[in-house]
Design a protein around this motif. Structure first.
Motif, PDB file in Angstrom:
ATOM      1  N   THR A 290       0.821  -4.236 -11.176  1.00 53.33           N
ATOM      2  CA  THR A 290       1.254  -4.955  -9.969  1.00 53.33           C
ATOM      3  C   THR A 290       1.693  -6.369 -10.318  1.00 53.33           C
ATOM      4  N   ASN A 291       0.943  -7.005 -11.202  1.00 47.35           N
ATOM      5  CA  ASN A 291       1.310  -8.366 -11.624  1.00 47.35           C
ATOM      6  C   ASN A 291       2.639  -8.375 -12.374  1.00 47.35           C
TER       7      ASN A 291
ATOM      8  N   SER B 225       5.463  -7.840  -9.892  1.00 46.84           N
ATOM      9  CA  SER B 225       5.619  -9.012  -9.026  1.00 46.84           C
ATOM     10  C   SER B 225       6.295 -10.161  -9.766  1.00 46.84           C
ATOM     11  N   TYR B 226       5.914 -10.389 -11.018  1.00 44.88           N
ATOM     12  CA  TYR B 226       6.495 -11.487 -11.781  1.00 44.88           C
ATOM     13  C   TYR B 226       7.964 -11.227 -12.102  1.00 44.88           C
TER      14      TYR B 226
ATOM     15  N   THR C  55       9.990  -9.317 -10.299  1.00 43.84           N
ATOM     16  CA  THR C  55      10.695  -9.433  -9.020  1.00 43.84           C
ATOM     17  C   THR C  55      10.976 -10.895  -8.685  1.00 43.84           C
ATOM     18  N   ALA C  56       9.977 -11.744  -8.925  1.00 45.33           N
ATOM     19  CA  ALA C  56      10.123 -13.171  -8.634  1.00 45.33           C
ATOM     20  C   ALA C  56      10.829 -13.920  -9.761  1.00 45.33           C
TER      21      ALA C  56
ATOM     22  N   ASP D 184      11.000  -2.959  -6.642  1.00 47.67           N
ATOM     23  CA  ASP D 184      10.416  -2.982  -5.307  1.00 47.67           C
ATOM     24  C   ASP D 184       9.055  -2.300  -5.381  1.00 47.67           C
ATOM     25  N   LEU D 185       7.988  -3.070  -5.247  1.00 50.71           N
ATOM     26  CA  LEU D 185       6.644  -2.531  -5.399  1.00 50.71           C
ATOM     27  C   LEU D 185       6.369  -1.396  -4.432  1.00 50.71           C
TER      28      LEU D 185
END
Length: 357
Positions: free
Chosen positions: A40-41, A44-45, A47-48, A82-83
């Motif tokens: 997940t991390n 997320s990283y 994606t950002a 996209d999570l």
């Protein structure tokens, strides 16, 4: 795209010190939760586009391996992370107490058509590996991660991004579709099936190998020989008044699916779009006679016409598309019962994309 430590590795983790491999539900729930939190991390990283936080998760060997282009790779990444669309395929926790310099194989499943082998060199005693993908249309991209336990901390040793599925089918699905079309005499369809299959064979680079890889390669060789004998390109359709010459069949990527893509040369001026459209109608009407099965089951056939065989991407052209022959099954998964598929006696650059204008 691959970011991996020099030694590489594909594995997972466990609290005991006895060598072994635990897969999916065999993994201790707390260990599995750790793996999912790590993934997940990572997602997320990326994606950002937070490369600083992402690099904090890297092992020393991975940090030394990524090089100066790593930041731009993340910033230019075109895969939609996209999570909410992320799906886990398989998870592994591996404890390996043997020599870290030797190669280690992990088999996923026995007797299943989609079985695969993971090949790696262990870097730590405990390793976590995750194979997941982002469900998309028409492609689904795989994310493969491998974490090693260094002291009390889990660090990222490998991250691979690769193409896993096209239109809900993986490499094995497209292999079976190609074999079915080949056995039915739909050589053009089978060739395009294999173009897609080849793009899906290594969703995690050299770390993952399908058990049916040898069979896939053997079918590719047989089909290549059959295509060369059956379709001596360029092929002129003398029954069409303007005698257009088809020099290639590839794949056209539309937002929802891939379709057959016919490239041909005309004697008409590109400015006469009315005459070109009529010529395209004539080709479309006879396409199934020239290439058995090609228009059947496809919602659309795409055409690109040139006045000469293009030498580079600057050559002018016009494009058209026409309806195929129903029932339309092309958007279904490759294991759909109806025959159909995509044709190709050649393919667009990169295998599953139309030539760039």
């Amino acid at each position: 795209m691959r970011w991996a430590s020099a030694l590489g590795c594909l594995l997972l983790m466990a609290g005991c010190r006895q060598s072994g491999t635990w897969v999916d539900n065999q993994i201790d729930p707390s260990v599995r939760s750790t793996l999912r939190s790590l993934n997940t991390n990572v997602i997320s990283y990326i994606t950002a586009k937070d490369t600083a936080q992402l690099k904090d998760m890297f092992s020393d060997s991975l940090l030394a391996h990524v090089g100066p282009t790593f930041v731009s790779q993340v910033e230019k990444n075109q895969v939609l992370f996209d999570l909410s669309k992320y799906r886990s395929k398989n998870e592994f926790y591996i404890v390996y107490t043997g020599a870290k310099s030797s190669s280690h194989n992990v088999h996923r499943g026995k007797g299943n058509e989609h079985d695969y082998l993971l090949n790696f060199q262990p870097m730590t005693e405990e390793t976590l590996v995750s194979l997941g993908f982002f469900q998309g249309t028409p492609e689904s991209f795989a994310l493969t991660t491998s974490y090693g336990k260094y002291g009390g901390n889990w660090k990222l040793n490998i991250m691979e991004i690769g193409l896993l599925k096209v239109m809900n089918g993986d490499a094995v699905d497209w292999y079976h579709r190609a074999k079915r079309d080949f056995d039915s005499g739909y050589l053009a369809d089978a060739a395009n099936d294999l173009v897609i299959m080849e793009q899906l064979m290594k969703p995690a680079g050299e770390l993952l190998h399908y058990e049916k890889e040898n069979e896939m390669n053997e079918l590719d060789q047989r089909l290549t020989a059959a295509i060369a004998q059956r379709y001596p390109f360029p092929m002129t359709d003398s029954l069409v008044k303007t005698k257009p010459s088809i020099f290639r069949i590839a794949l056209y990527r539309a937002p929802e699916a891939y379709y057959p893509f016919v490239l041909y040369r005309t004697t008409l001026p590109l400015t006469d779009t009315v005459a070109l459209s009529r010529e395209c109608d004539a080709i479309n009407a006879r396409l199934g006679q020239m290439f058995k099965g090609l228009p059947e089951g496809k919602r659309f056939i795409y055409y690109r016409v040139y006045t000469k065989v293009p030498g580079d991407t600057t050559d002018a052209y016009k494009e058209f598309h026409r309806s195929g022959i129903p029932p339309f099954v092309h958007g279904d998964p490759p294991d759909a019962a109806a025959s159909g598929g995509m044709a190709a006696a050649g393919s667009a650059p990169g295998g599953i994309a139309p030539p760039k204008p």
